[in-house]
Design an enzyme around this catalytic site. Structure first.
Site, short mmCIF file in Angstrom:
data_model
loop_
_atom_site.label_atom_id
_atom_site.label_comp_id
_atom_site.label_asym_id
_atom_site.label_seq_id
_atom_site.Cartn_x
_atom_site.Cartn_y
_atom_site.Cartn_z
N LYS A 79 -1.77 3.40 10.80
CA LYS A 79 -0.94 2.19 10.67
C LYS A 79 0.41 2.43 11.34
O LYS A 79 0.98 3.52 11.25
CB LYS A 79 -0.74 1.86 9.18
CG LYS A 79 -0.04 0.52 8.92
CD LYS A 79 0.10 0.24 7.42
CE LYS A 79 0.66 -1.16 7.15
NZ LYS A 79 0.84 -1.43 5.71
N SER A 159 -0.91 -6.07 4.36
CA SER A 159 -0.27 -5.94 5.65
C SER A 159 -1.00 -4.98 6.61
O SER A 159 -0.79 -5.04 7.80
CB SER A 159 1.16 -5.41 5.48
OG SER A 159 1.14 -4.12 4.89
N SER A 183 -1.53 -4.12 -0.03
CA SER A 183 -1.71 -4.09 1.43
C SER A 183 -2.81 -3.18 1.95
O SER A 183 -3.09 -3.18 3.14
CB SER A 183 -0.40 -3.74 2.12
OG SER A 183 0.46 -4.84 2.11
#
Ligand SMILES: [Mg+2]
Ligand SMILES: [Zn+2]
Lengths: 493, 499, 95
Positions: A79, A159, A183
């Site tokens: 990420k 997210s 998330s």
């Protein structure tokens, strides 16, 4: 070679050990596949083929010498919130455009130390603020899943949407995410993956761009519960550079996968039955209860009366911390600077241009609840409610070993479907996941079935702090019973 | 204590005003590394070389506290006779400034590590007064902005960013400009004795913010009686005053400025002001529209700071002798006057020097030589005691030579000059240059006899006017190059001229 | 409680975000929507409850006082929008 993409992490590691294929071959296949899917799914912000091949070759050398680490040769997607030395780390924000850290996050360093291969950085909501991955400066991420017979693009959740999409499309054997209000677990549920948020403090936050420090949890996405245990194992451990890091040993969670759940008491919290919950989700939840009962668990009805206050408390605490954590993005030492007439003007122009709408909204909200006259009414009250939510969990865990709930109140929705809704409507995505962030207890989402439109749904398991072992045990039992094998159609190919 | 006791009253056009002050002193903690990072704290390094990625607030960097800085704060708290709080915590103070990389300062707001205490200070005339300490908390220093390297830009050096500071807040118990400087001097002495702060104001190791307010005479007494701040008037904070002299000047200017405003029917705005050392005036630092709202909240990257009893006890057990204790000991055990003892202990370097001179020697003599001869000379040359060309061992030998009557006090002054200018072992100098005192009465008698024989009229006069014997003393000393033992000279002259 | 556009302006100033002129009304409404919703926390009886600032229950770890970092000026300045002679260069900011 492209059939290796369908392997699980555990299977790929086994194949590497047996020399069925080399790490270099895996890396090349993955890089090619990543480049192929990205125009359609927009899940990677960086694909670093050269580094992947280089790291994979080093893995092959170690495998040859019999020095393989736990993740030796496995390509992983990271990420964009994690600092990877020398690679653009932008938290998918314009304000950090071009930022190349001169350091490596503790968690990614642990992965490389175990032989993992860096494949690329994944797209995400800007500064991890979002539940649909539509707030990224790189544009929205597309979910590989579509409704049966539909060509509408869906969100992957957020997210950590890019991490979820890449893995769900079969490009990588695992992804790192961060979970501040859901998330990891919410996108895992939207994309048919396993998503784990370990106990707060298990995974170091050092080198990960902060959103809300006391709520941010690094964790993995995986194709299977066993893979998720392997990845969580590799990512966890005490870090003297993070004062909130848990100093105890990391137990062997891989071993827990597959152990019997017979006699475990599973709590079903009545407060998670919310108005308007889609029937498919209610049904799946009931199904999950039956599966665990059939596996020998004792089912107990429990009450967590503070549940409904978790999300409002979160939307005070998280923005408050974020407003302060994001103060360092001022265009003075790194990132993008928009020159103004004077210092104040430069600050204001830089931050107005650098932050997107959702980030600005949350920074303003956080600034407001901390400001003079409102601090006690909002912030301190939210912290008190936070403790009451923790006490709810503590009470429940005197009666049960784990809780079973749905992960999300809906399946994946269309890109832009909530564009005209109030921010609140988007926030409600995290209604079932946020409680575990508030309390800091471990939780995971396991894919358990498809809804009537053919979209994946997840069930959530929550256990008490530091008891990830029970979580993995129950997760594996659910996985077994559900037998979830569905894959998205490769419409992007 | 009333205003009239201290004598500092501003006589305005419409009445008399008294002044009340409270000080916030920022003291740099003596430590190798910074409060939350492993970068060095040493002064004078090249820009941005003592900066870690944590100090530069790179994304994802986290603070980890330095144990020694915590210990130093506790040590200081104990030295200020203050309450040590076993439970404290760190808060973020949020504001934007280019030399504040995080966009917040990690400080302690609601729960400081040290609570109330007090210290006793000495005024110039030797009288003492007590100042209450409100609190002491740990916090990070900011970096340094340099405005004169470029006409259009500011240059930022983060070497100081993250260095540990102790903010020591006094109660509003200070009543005159001299008291304010005496308080800072005493605080500085205590910190230096404790080894918790270098105290060098020029290097920014000690910076004072002075809160000044004025009220009609009698207001302070009412405040002390009731604890109600409304009797004190609105205060202004003068930031970062960096010398004792500037503290006095800033207060005098500011107090008069406030009186003038009030007497003209104006109102004092509570604000932050800067002292301009060049012009001697204070000026407003921030406009009211920009009033700060620091949005303090507990730093979620850190956990509460819980001090174990053992930790505090071990520090307590290892505390050095502090100035007040030392002064008492000098008076009680060494027989020094309170004044001499106070002067000696007022500065740690002076006290250390004195104790090294002392080494079992005559304390009063040693004190006299340190306080008068040595400091007289140092002040003349504008030197500090650490720059003294004469070291304590040398001065100790001089003192010893005097007490053993090897040299006279007068010769000792010559010897002091020689050692000051040339260095060397005083004993050897005395030997080599024949400076030893003559106590041989025969040799003195011979000189006296010769003088009487040469000056019979003068000798006869002494019987009527004994005071004129001084002329003979001078002549004997002159003839013997000052080396005659003065007592012996006196005794012999008395016998020969008066008997 | 609810915010006015003036308050949103003030908060934006405090947060150093240029005034969102075009979106001021909409933003004010959005913030009020969120504030109205969090208002429900007022229902909870929090009498005597200690605020919870972190889920961590272990003590604050402390490091030894040793120089283990710094001397990385190149790394510190590497991403700077403007640097010169070892300094960060920022807009003129005399106070
Ligand atoms: Mg202050
Ligand atoms: Zn301060």
């Amino acid at each position: 070679m492209s059939d290796v993409l369908s392997l699980s992490l555990a299977e790929a590691l086994e194949g590497l050990k047996n020399k069925d294929f080399s790490a270099r071959e895996l890396a090349e296949t993955h890089v090619k596949a990543a480049e192929a899917i990205n125009p359609a799914l927009n899940c990677f912000t960086v694909i670093d083929g050269d580094r992947a091949i280089e790291m994979a070759s080093a893995s092959d050398a170690r495998i040859a010498k019999g020095e393989a680490g736990l993740l030796e040769g496995a390509p992983l997607a990271i990420k964009d919130l994690y600092a990877v030395q020398g690679v653009n780390t932008e938290a998918c924000s314009n304000i950090l455009k071009g930022f190349k850290p001169e350091y490596e996050s503790t968690v990614t360093q642990k992965l490389w130390d175990q032989g993992a291969v860096f494949l690329g950085k994944t797209n995400m909501d800007e500064f991890a603020m979002g539940s649909s991955n539509e707030t990224s400066a790189h544009g929205p991420v597309i979910n590989p899943w579509r409704k049966t017979g539909s060509d509408e693009n869906l969100v992957p959740g957020g997210s950590s949407g890019g991490a979820a999409s890449a893995l769900a499309a079969g490009v990588s054997y695992g992804s790192t995410g961060t979970d501040t209000g859901g998330s990891i677990r919410q996108p895992a549920a939207f994309t048919g993956l396993v998503g784990v948020k370990p106990t707060y403090g298990r995974c170091s936050r050092w080198g990960i761009v902060a959103f809300a420090s006391s709520l941010d949890h690094p964790g993995p996405f995986a194709k299977t519960v066993k893979d998720s245990a392997i990845l969580t194992q590799a990512m966890s451990g005490y870090d003297p550079k993070d004062s909130t890091s848990y100093p105890g040993e990391v137990p062997n969670w891989i071993e827990a996968v597959g152990q019997s759940v017979k006699g475990l008491r599973i709590g079903v919290p009545k407060e998670y039955s919310v108005d308007g919950m889609p029937e498919d989700i209610a049904k799946l939840w009931a199904q999950g209860v039956d599966w665990l009962k059939a596996a020998g668990c004792e089912i107990v009805d429990v009450s967590l009366p503070m549940t409904k206050y978790a999300l409002p408390a979160y939307y005070i605490i998280a923005p408050a911390e974020a407003s302060s954590n994001l103060a360092r993005y001022d265009g003075m030492r790194y990132g993008v600077r928009v020159e103004g007439e004077d210092l104040a003007d430069t600050y204001e122009k830089t931050r107005a241009a650098g932050f997107g709408a959702e980030v600005q909204r949350r920074v303003l909200m956080g600034t407001y609840v901390l400001s003079a006259g409102y601090y006690d009414a909002y912030y301190v009250r939210a912290l008190k409610v936070r403790r009451k939510i923790l006490e709810d969990f503590n009470n429940a865990f005197t009666q049960v070993d784990a809780l079973l709930t749905p992960t999300t109140p809906s399946a994946a929705f269309g890109i832009g479907a909530k564009a005209n809704a109030s921010p609140l409507e988007m926030y409600l995505n995290d209604i079932f996941t946020v409680t575990a962030n508030i309390a800091g207890v471990p939780a995971m989402s396991v894919p358990a079935g498809l809804d009537k439109d053919g979209l994946p749904l997840g069930l959530q398991i929550i256990t008490k702090a530091l008891d990830e072992a029970t979580m993995f045990k129950v997760g594996a039992a659910l996985e077994d019973a559900a037998g979830f094998t569905a894959k998205p159609q490769a419409w992007w190919a | 204590m009333t205003a009239t006791d201290t004598g500092y009253i501003i006589h305005g056009m419409k009445g008399d005003w008294e002044v009340v002050m409270g000080l916030e002193v920022h003291a740099q903690v003596q430590s190798q590394a910074k409060l939350f990072s492993g970068a060095a704290t040493a002064f004078g390094a090249d820009p941005n070389t003592q900066v870690s990625l944590v100090d530069a607030a790179m994304p994802g960097m986290l603070p980890v506290i330095n144990k020694e800085c915590v210990a130093q704060a506790v040590r200081t708290g104990l030295g200020l006779n203050a309450q040590i709080n076993p439970h404290s915590r760190f808060d973020r103070k949020n504001y934007f400034y280019p030399d504040l990389p995080q966009g917040y300062q990690i400080s302690q707001f609601s729960d400081p590590i040290v609570g109330e205490g007090e210290i006793e200070c000495e005024r110039e005339d030797g009288s003492r007064f007590v100042v209450g300490i409100e609190r002491l908390h740990l916090e990070q220093d900011a970096g340094k902005s340099i405005h004169d390297l470029d006409p259009n830009a500011t240059y930022v050096d983060l070497n100081r960013s993250g260095v540990a500071l102790m903010e020591i807040v006094s109660k509003p118990h200070i009543r005159t400009p001299d008291e304010a400087s005496a308080y800072v001097a005493k605080l500085r002495a205590i910190l230096r004795y404790l080894g918790t702060c270098g105290g060098d104001m020029e290097k920014g190791q000690l910076r004072a913010d002075v809160n000044v307010s004025v009220c009609p005479v009698g207001g302070y007494a009412k405040f002390r009686e009731t604890g109600d701040f409304k009797h004190l008037g609105t205060r202004c904070e003068i930031k970062n005053v960096n010398s004792l002299r500037f503290i006095r000047q800033a207060i005098e200017y500011e107090a008069n400025r406030q009186v003038e405003i009030i007497e003209e029917g104006g109102k004092i705005d509570q604000e932050t002001r800067l002292f301009d050392a060049g012009t001697g005036v204070t000026r407003s630092m921030r406009s009211k529209e920009d009033a700060h709202d620091y949005r303090y909240f507990p730093d979620p990257d850190l956990l509460p700071l819980i001090l174990e009893e053992d930790f505090i006890a071990a520090i307590k057990a290892s505390l050095p002798e502090l100035p007040d204790e030392k002064r008492k000991r000098f008076v009680e055990e060494l027989g020094l006057t309170d004044y001499d003892a106070s002067v000696l202990v007022s500065d740690k370097d002076r006290a250390d020097y004195f104790e090294a001179v002392l080494e079992g020697r005559d304390a009063k003599l040693a004190a006299n030589w340190v306080n008068n001869e040595l400091f007289g000379r140092l002040n003349k040359e504008g030197l500090s005691i650490t720059q003294s060309p004469i070291n304590p061992q040398q001065l100790g030998k001089i003192v010893e030579l005097i007490s053993k009557e090897v040299i006279s006090g007068k010769i000792a002054k010559d010897l002091f000059e020689i050692v000051w200018e040339e260095g060397g072992d005083p004993e050897a100098i005395v030997e080599d240059r024949g400076m030893k005192q003559v106590t041989d009465t025969g040799a003195i008698e011979a000189v006296v006899d010769q003088l009487i024989a040469d000056n019979p009229d003068q000798a006869a006069k002494v019987k009527d006017k004994p005071k004129t014997m001084g002329w003979f003393v001078g002549q004997v000393m002159k003839a013997m190059q000052g080396k005659a033992n003065p007592q012996a000279v006196n005794d012999i002259l008395t016998k020969k001229l008066l008997d | 409680m609810s915010v006015t556009t003036d308050e949103v302006r003030r908060i934006a100033k405090l947060a150093r975000i240029a005034e969102p002129t075009a979106r001021l009304e909409a933003l004010t409404q959005e913030l009020n929507g969120i504030l109205d919703w969090v208002e429900q926390l007022g229902e909870v009886d929090v009498e005597g409850v200690e605020p919870m600032t972190t889920p961590v229950v272990t003590p604050l770890p402390m490091r030894e006082d040793a120089i283990t970092d710094g001397n990385v000026r190149d790394k510190v300045l590497k991403n700077a929008p403007n640097a010169d002679a070892g300094f960060f260069v920022v807009p003129k900011s005399v106070e």
